[in-house]
Design a protein around this motif. Sequence first.
Motif, PDB file in Angstrom:
ATOM      1  N   GLU A 168       0.819  -1.212   0.000  1.00  0.00           N
ATOM      2  CA  GLU A 168       0.000   0.000   0.000  1.00  0.00           C
ATOM      3  C   GLU A 168       0.852   1.261   0.000  1.00  0.00           C
ATOM      4  O   GLU A 168       0.568   2.224  -0.723  1.00  0.00           O
ATOM      5  N   VAL A 169       1.919   1.268   0.827  1.00  0.00           N
ATOM      6  CA  VAL A 169       2.790   2.451   0.894  1.00  0.00           C
ATOM      7  C   VAL A 169       3.511   2.646  -0.434  1.00  0.00           C
ATOM      8  O   VAL A 169       3.658   3.782  -0.919  1.00  0.00           O
ATOM      9  N   ALA A 170       3.973   1.554  -1.043  1.00  0.00           N
ATOM     10  CA  ALA A 170       4.638   1.662  -2.346  1.00  0.00           C
ATOM     11  C   ALA A 170       3.683   2.245  -3.387  1.00  0.00           C
ATOM     12  O   ALA A 170       4.064   3.103  -4.201  1.00  0.00           O
ATOM     13  N   ALA A 171       2.421   1.797  -3.349  1.00  0.00           N
ATOM     14  CA  ALA A 171       1.427   2.337  -4.281  1.00  0.00           C
ATOM     15  C   ALA A 171       1.139   3.799  -3.969  1.00  0.00           C
ATOM     16  O   ALA A 171       0.960   4.621  -4.886  1.00  0.00           O
ATOM     17  N   GLN A 172       1.123   4.133  -2.667  1.00  0.00           N
ATOM     18  CA  GLN A 172       0.861   5.521  -2.277  1.00  0.00           C
ATOM     19  C   GLN A 172       1.974   6.448  -2.773  1.00  0.00           C
ATOM     20  O   GLN A 172       1.697   7.534  -3.309  1.00  0.00           O
ATOM     21  N   LEU A 173       3.216   6.039  -2.608  1.00  0.00           N
ATOM     22  CA  LEU A 173       4.337   6.864  -3.065  1.00  0.00           C
ATOM     23  C   LEU A 173       4.319   7.022  -4.587  1.00  0.00           C
ATOM     24  O   LEU A 173       4.574   8.112  -5.115  1.00  0.00           O
ATOM     25  N   THR A 174       3.998   5.916  -5.283  1.00  0.00           N
ATOM     26  CA  THR A 174       3.894   5.999  -6.740  1.00  0.00           C
ATOM     27  C   THR A 174       2.762   6.926  -7.141  1.00  0.00           C
ATOM     28  O   THR A 174       2.905   7.753  -8.065  1.00  0.00           O
ATOM     29  N   GLY A 175       1.634   6.803  -6.439  1.00  0.00           N
ATOM     30  CA  GLY A 175       0.487   7.669  -6.728  1.00  0.00           C
ATOM     31  C   GLY A 175       0.786   9.129  -6.461  1.00  0.00           C
ATOM     32  O   GLY A 175       0.360  10.010  -7.213  1.00  0.00           O
ATOM     33  N   LEU A 176       1.522   9.401  -5.374  1.00  0.00           N
ATOM     34  CA  LEU A 176       1.880  10.784  -5.061  1.00  0.00           C
ATOM     35  C   LEU A 176       2.800  11.374  -6.135  1.00  0.00           C
ATOM     36  O   LEU A 176       2.687  12.563  -6.477  1.00  0.00           O
ATOM     37  N   LEU A 177       3.712  10.562  -6.653  1.00  0.00           N
ATOM     38  CA  LEU A 177       4.609  11.035  -7.705  1.00  0.00           C
ATOM     39  C   LEU A 177       3.823  11.450  -8.941  1.00  0.00           C
ATOM     40  O   LEU A 177       4.031  12.547  -9.495  1.00  0.00           O
ATOM     41  N   PHE A 178       2.920  10.590  -9.353  1.00  0.00           N
ATOM     42  CA  PHE A 178       2.097  10.926 -10.518  1.00  0.00           C
ATOM     43  C   PHE A 178       1.103  12.051 -10.202  1.00  0.00           C
ATOM     44  O   PHE A 178       0.712  12.802 -11.100  1.00  0.00           O
ATOM     45  N   SER A 179       0.699  12.164  -8.925  1.00  0.00           N
ATOM     46  CA  SER A 179      -0.240  13.221  -8.537  1.00  0.00           C
ATOM     47  C   SER A 179       0.379  14.598  -8.701  1.00  0.00           C
ATOM     48  O   SER A 179      -0.304  15.571  -9.055  1.00  0.00           O
ATOM     49  N   VAL A 180       1.698  14.697  -8.424  1.00  0.00           N
ATOM     50  CA  VAL A 180       2.380  15.986  -8.608  1.00  0.00           C
ATOM     51  C   VAL A 180       2.282  16.426 -10.065  1.00  0.00           C
ATOM     52  O   VAL A 180       1.968  17.591 -10.371  1.00  0.00           O
ATOM     53  N   LEU A 181       2.545  15.485 -10.971  1.00  0.00           N
ATOM     54  CA  LEU A 181       2.439  15.806 -12.396  1.00  0.00           C
ATOM     55  C   LEU A 181       0.994  16.112 -12.773  1.00  0.00           C
ATOM     56  O   LEU A 181       0.726  17.031 -13.570  1.00  0.00           O
ATOM     57  N   LEU A 182       0.065  15.361 -12.170  1.00  0.00           N
ATOM     58  CA  LEU A 182      -1.350  15.551 -12.481  1.00  0.00           C
ATOM     59  C   LEU A 182      -1.830  16.916 -12.010  1.00  0.00           C
ATOM     60  O   LEU A 182      -2.584  17.606 -12.718  1.00  0.00           O
ATOM     61  N   LEU A 183      -1.418  17.333 -10.821  1.00  0.00           N
ATOM     62  CA  LEU A 183      -1.855  18.620 -10.278  1.00  0.00           C
ATOM     63  C   LEU A 183      -1.253  19.788 -11.066  1.00  0.00           C
ATOM     64  O   LEU A 183      -1.884  20.837 -11.216  1.00  0.00           O
ATOM     65  N   GLU A 184      -0.024  19.588 -11.554  1.00  0.00           N
ATOM     66  CA  GLU A 184       0.562  20.637 -12.401  1.00  0.00           C
ATOM     67  C   GLU A 184      -0.243  20.791 -13.683  1.00  0.00           C
ATOM     68  O   GLU A 184      -0.459  21.901 -14.170  1.00  0.00           O
ATOM     69  N   TYR A 185      -0.720  19.658 -14.219  1.00  0.00           N
ATOM     70  CA  TYR A 185      -1.573  19.714 -15.415  1.00  0.00           C
ATOM     71  C   TYR A 185      -2.912  20.357 -15.073  1.00  0.00           C
ATOM     72  O   TYR A 185      -3.448  21.154 -15.864  1.00  0.00           O
ATOM     73  N   ALA A 186      -3.443  20.036 -13.884  1.00  0.00           N
ATOM     74  CA  ALA A 186      -4.759  20.565 -13.496  1.00  0.00           C
ATOM     75  C   ALA A 186      -4.721  22.081 -13.361  1.00  0.00           C
ATOM     76  O   ALA A 186      -5.730  22.758 -13.604  1.00  0.00           O
ATOM     77  N   GLU A 187      -3.575  22.644 -12.986  1.00  0.00           N
ATOM     78  CA  GLU A 187      -3.469  24.097 -12.867  1.00  0.00           C
ATOM     79  C   GLU A 187      -3.607  24.766 -14.226  1.00  0.00           C
ATOM     80  O   GLU A 187      -4.021  25.935 -14.318  1.00  0.00           O
ATOM     81  N   LEU A 188      -3.245  24.043 -15.298  1.00  0.00           N
ATOM     82  CA  LEU A 188      -3.348  24.615 -16.634  1.00  0.00           C
ATOM     83  C   LEU A 188      -4.752  24.467 -17.206  1.00  0.00           C
ATOM     84  O   LEU A 188      -5.081  25.093 -18.216  1.00  0.00           O
ATOM     85  N   VAL A 189      -5.571  23.630 -16.553  1.00  0.00           N
ATOM     86  CA  VAL A 189      -6.936  23.399 -17.038  1.00  0.00           C
ATOM     87  C   VAL A 189      -7.883  24.318 -16.290  1.00  0.00           C
ATOM     88  O   VAL A 189      -7.958  24.298 -15.060  1.00  0.00           O
ATOM     89  N   THR A 190      -8.583  25.139 -17.003  1.00  0.00           N
ATOM     90  CA  THR A 190      -9.516  26.087 -16.378  1.00  0.00           C
ATOM     91  C   THR A 190     -10.949  25.592 -16.410  1.00  0.00           C
ATOM     92  O   THR A 190     -11.795  26.107 -15.695  1.00  0.00           O
ATOM     93  N   SER A 191     -11.254  24.631 -17.230  1.00  0.00           N
ATOM     94  CA  SER A 191     -12.629  24.134 -17.358  1.00  0.00           C
ATOM     95  C   SER A 191     -12.909  23.082 -16.292  1.00  0.00           C
ATOM     96  O   SER A 191     -12.188  22.089 -16.164  1.00  0.00           O
ATOM     97  N   TYR A 192     -13.976  23.292 -15.530  1.00  0.00           N
ATOM     98  CA  TYR A 192     -14.372  22.316 -14.506  1.00  0.00           C
ATOM     99  C   TYR A 192     -14.786  21.003 -15.146  1.00  0.00           C
ATOM    100  O   TYR A 192     -14.533  19.926 -14.589  1.00  0.00           O
ATOM    101  N   SER A 193     -15.405  21.065 -16.320  1.00  0.00           N
ATOM    102  CA  SER A 193     -15.844  19.844 -17.001  1.00  0.00           C
ATOM    103  C   SER A 193     -14.658  18.965 -17.379  1.00  0.00           C
ATOM    104  O   SER A 193     -14.739  17.737 -17.341  1.00  0.00           O
ATOM    105  N   ASP A 194     -13.514  19.591 -17.726  1.00  0.00           N
ATOM    106  CA  ASP A 194     -12.316  18.808 -18.037  1.00  0.00           C
ATOM    107  C   ASP A 194     -11.781  18.105 -16.790  1.00  0.00           C
ATOM    108  O   ASP A 194     -11.336  16.955 -16.853  1.00  0.00           O
ATOM    109  N   ILE A 195     -11.804  18.814 -15.656  1.00  0.00           N
ATOM    110  CA  ILE A 195     -11.381  18.213 -14.393  1.00  0.00           C
ATOM    111  C   ILE A 195     -12.287  17.033 -14.043  1.00  0.00           C
ATOM    112  O   ILE A 195     -11.828  15.962 -13.621  1.00  0.00           O
ATOM    113  N   LEU A 196     -13.610  17.219 -14.228  1.00  0.00           N
ATOM    114  CA  LEU A 196     -14.573  16.160 -13.929  1.00  0.00           C
ATOM    115  C   LEU A 196     -14.350  14.951 -14.837  1.00  0.00           C
ATOM    116  O   LEU A 196     -14.434  13.797 -14.382  1.00  0.00           O
ATOM    117  N   ALA A 197     -14.034  15.205 -16.104  1.00  0.00           N
ATOM    118  CA  ALA A 197     -13.787  14.107 -17.044  1.00  0.00           C
ATOM    119  C   ALA A 197     -12.536  13.327 -16.646  1.00  0.00           C
ATOM    120  O   ALA A 197     -12.533  12.084 -16.662  1.00  0.00           O
TER     121      ALA A 197
END
Length: 438
Positions: A216-245
């Motif tokens: 679980e911890v290994a998956a959590q660390l992997t998920g957090l790594l990808f989450s950083v990249l995901l959140l950086e992408y989310a900052e560039l997305v202004t449409s709520y519908s895109d976030i929901l998708a």
Amino acid sequence: MYNPSRCAGKEWLSVVETNGTTTKTYRLESGSTEPIAAQVDPHENASVKNAIRNMFLPAGYPTTVTNDYLSYMLWTFPCHVFGWMYSSLTTASMLQAVGVSAGPTGVAAASAAIKWVTKDGLGALGRLIIGGRFGGMFDENPRRWRMSAELFSVVGSLLELMTPLAPANFLLLASLGNLSKAVGKGLASPSFRVIQNHFAKSNNVGDVAAKEEVWEVAAQLTGLLFSVLLLEYAELVTSYSDILALWSVLVALHILTRYRALKVVTFTHLNRSRLIISAFAFVRNEGNLDIADVNGKEGIVLPFHETKAPSLQFGASFDTVITEHGGDPSATNAHLQCFQQEHFVLFFCNDTFHVMLDEDFGAIDLLRATLMATWMHNQEEKPGLPKLSDYASAVRYVEQEFDRFLSMLISSGWELDSTRIQMGGYRIRRLPHSDVVR
């Protein structure tokens, strides 16, 4: 073929029924024209004490747990209380550190913390209800309830995702979301513990739990790594519908992988669904009671369902028989006589087979009752309730075929000494004339 002698002979004068809190005695005087009336023991009544006992203690306490169980829980309770209290102070300090402080233009950190604790409190209430009211169901089908937990968690996550759309209702949405996620956690934790014990083939529960934590911890660390990249992408997305998708895609992948993980879990003990599936395969002469095959047919998202699959209720109340027989002592007595050699009484009404269990019933009796109900349900459908001759034929079928059914279960590798079947709390004791104490 109906054997009249099978439903004749011993005549019952009374039936004593208990459910742990109340004892009823049903008089079945021969030739009586008066409807059967239950005499309730005035010294045994349901109370607030019994309700609390059922909420906080496992079914069958104290015989179903070790002697140190209650002492451990009594010390753990204040431990959790103090833990919640110091966590609340920590939350208030953290909110103050990030700028939520008292002032004419701000909100007091203590007030914000109270709202946050209230949100968590609603979630804790959901877990309390799940653990107290539905604790006995996890042993029977942990895969289904673990999957149900994911659905509640997803609903809670969606409610939290909606908070930017209604900032004024943040506390309401966040609280409902937390409640739904807490219900999911209340379903997930006990379900996974059952699955975890299943993995511990050598009783190495601690080692299995520790390694699960590593995964679980290994998956959590992997998920957090990808989450950083995901959140950086989310900052560039202004449409709520895109976030929901994007959220929807991730949720779909999450549920799919959870389903696939649960699908490969193969239990070697029988629960209600696996027992019914096995009994149906037997009465239809399909000859396949293989463990992997039966587990594969069992429902994970929805309960096992087949148009001819019987619905079974174990530990039913004797009132069921009396009500359907219109309170007629003679008809009730005749029905009981069909099962004089069994440790249960089977009765069908309202599209359900009700199984009334004797106080001294065992695991084998659950198998016999299931095979009997499955065989009856597999016969040609007839209008109305089954007749006395139908029950007699079912009893005869089980007498003739049960040993073969049991042998097939054993040869298939099923562990028959550890069935996991949720049952009602009613038990009966049938007293013939010679056994009644006046």
